[in-house]
Design an enzyme around this catalytic site. Structure first.
Site, short mmCIF file in Angstrom:
data_model
loop_
_atom_site.label_atom_id
_atom_site.label_comp_id
_atom_site.label_asym_id
_atom_site.label_seq_id
_atom_site.Cartn_x
_atom_site.Cartn_y
_atom_site.Cartn_z
N GLY A 30 5.36 -4.10 2.33
CA GLY A 30 4.49 -4.89 3.20
C GLY A 30 4.74 -4.59 4.67
N LEU A 32 2.45 -3.79 6.83
CA LEU A 32 1.77 -2.50 6.88
C LEU A 32 1.47 -2.04 8.30
CD1 LEU A 32 -0.84 -2.96 3.99
CD2 LEU A 32 1.47 -2.00 3.86
N HIS A 33 1.54 -0.73 8.49
CA HIS A 33 1.20 -0.11 9.77
C HIS A 33 0.43 1.18 9.50
CE1 HIS A 33 4.51 2.59 8.87
NE2 HIS A 33 5.37 1.59 8.86
N ALA A 34 0.14 1.93 10.55
CA ALA A 34 -0.69 3.13 10.41
C ALA A 34 -0.07 4.17 9.48
CB ALA A 34 -0.96 3.74 11.79
N GLY A 35 1.25 4.20 9.40
CA GLY A 35 1.90 5.13 8.47
C GLY A 35 1.53 4.82 7.04
N HIS A 36 1.57 3.54 6.67
CA HIS A 36 1.17 3.14 5.33
C HIS A 36 -0.31 3.46 5.08
CE1 HIS A 36 4.55 0.12 5.97
NE2 HIS A 36 4.96 0.84 4.95
N GLU A 146 7.54 10.92 4.31
CA GLU A 146 8.71 11.77 4.51
C GLU A 146 9.72 11.17 5.49
OE1 GLU A 146 7.39 15.67 5.59
OE2 GLU A 146 6.98 16.24 3.51
N LYS A 147 9.40 10.05 6.11
CA LYS A 147 10.40 9.42 6.99
C LYS A 147 11.66 9.10 6.19
CE LYS A 147 10.09 5.11 8.29
NZ LYS A 147 11.41 4.52 7.88
N GLN A 151 15.14 9.49 0.16
CA GLN A 151 14.52 8.66 -0.88
C GLN A 151 13.44 9.44 -1.62
OE1 GLN A 151 13.11 4.45 -0.12
NE2 GLN A 151 11.12 5.48 -0.15
#
EC number: 6.3.2.1
Length: 257
Positions: A30, A32-36, A146-147, A151
């Site tokens: 949750g 959420l931002h532009a990356g999501h 990829e950040k 993981q």
């Protein structure tokens, strides 16, 4: 129209009705931002159905305060999902996703560097919740940024080791105008801390060696967990105040530490 699902039994019934369709999945905690949103857009381009999960996974936090302070923005996240035409949002409770109270878990016994070193048991929680979600959603493709590069590699290994019929897709880091990776944690930065986070990004992306980067960050008052090169990428984890930030970039072979 976006359908929000809390009861996993409801989702399992729905899933049986879309067996003939390609399903893209974006698991998130949750906030959420532009990356999501970039992950969701890619899923929409490559699949007939897109599923978003909103679940703040308690088992991956090795710091109780970090879990307590993680932004909880469910209503806002659902609104963003609706605005962006997401088909399904899974928003399960802790008890629903962990009926076993975390008695069963997935672990990787070989990983001991970077995040695994500085966040003990973190990846146990990550791999366990990802396995649960992949088994529930049964996606054709699942999208990860990829950040969190370490993981991403572990999730790819998980899917391969357990013969999961899901393609794990890594997506490029989305950054702000200063090069700082977008992260839910960024919203907790004060104005002064945000300026310092930008300095972290500038220094990390410079042509300095790892040791030179560490020294430059320390001089700025930034606490460094690690700056290191591994498998043709440079990785960083630092603390700006009480906020922990990570980043990674590919690098030319002649620019290793």
């Amino acid at each position: 129209m976006t359908k929000v699902i809390e009861a996993l039994s409801d989702w399992q019934s729905i899933r049986k009705t879309i067996n003939d369709l390609s399903v893209g999945f974006v698991p998130t905690m949750g906030n959420l931002h532009a990356g999501h949103l970039s992950l969701l857009e890619r899923s929409k381009c490559e699949n007939t159905i897109t599923v978003l999960s909103l679940f703040i996974n308690p088992t991956q936090f090795n710091n109780k305060n970090d879990f307590k302070n993680y932004p909880r923005t469910l209503a806002q996240d659902i609104a963003m999902a609706e605005e962006n035409g997401i088909d399904y949002v899974l928003a399960p409770t802790d008890d629903a996703l962990y009926p076993d109270q975390y008695a069963y878990k997935i672990t990787n016994s070989t990983i001991n560097n970077q995040e695994a070193e500085f966040r003990p048991r973190h990846f146990d929680g990550v791999l366990t919740v990802v396995m649960k979600l992949l088994l529930l959603v049964k996606p054709t493709r699942a999208y990860f940024g990829e950040k969190d590069y370490q993981q991403l590699q572990l999730v790819k290994g998980l899917a391969e080791a357990f013969f999961l019929d899901t393609e794990i897709i890594g997506c490029k880091i989305v950054r702000n105008e200063f090069g700082l990776p977008l992260s839910s944690r960024n919203r907790r930065l004060t104005e002064d801390q945000y300026q310092l986070a930008q300095r972290f990004s500038e220094i990390f992306h410079s042509d300095l060696s790892c040791d030179e980067i560490k020294n430059a960050l320390i001089q700025e008052g930034i606490i460094v967990d690690y700056i290191e090169d591994y498998n043709e990428r440079r990785f960083a984890a630092v603390h700006v105040g009480d906020i922990r930030l990570i980043d990674n970039i590919p690098f030319a072979k002649d620019k290793k530490c």
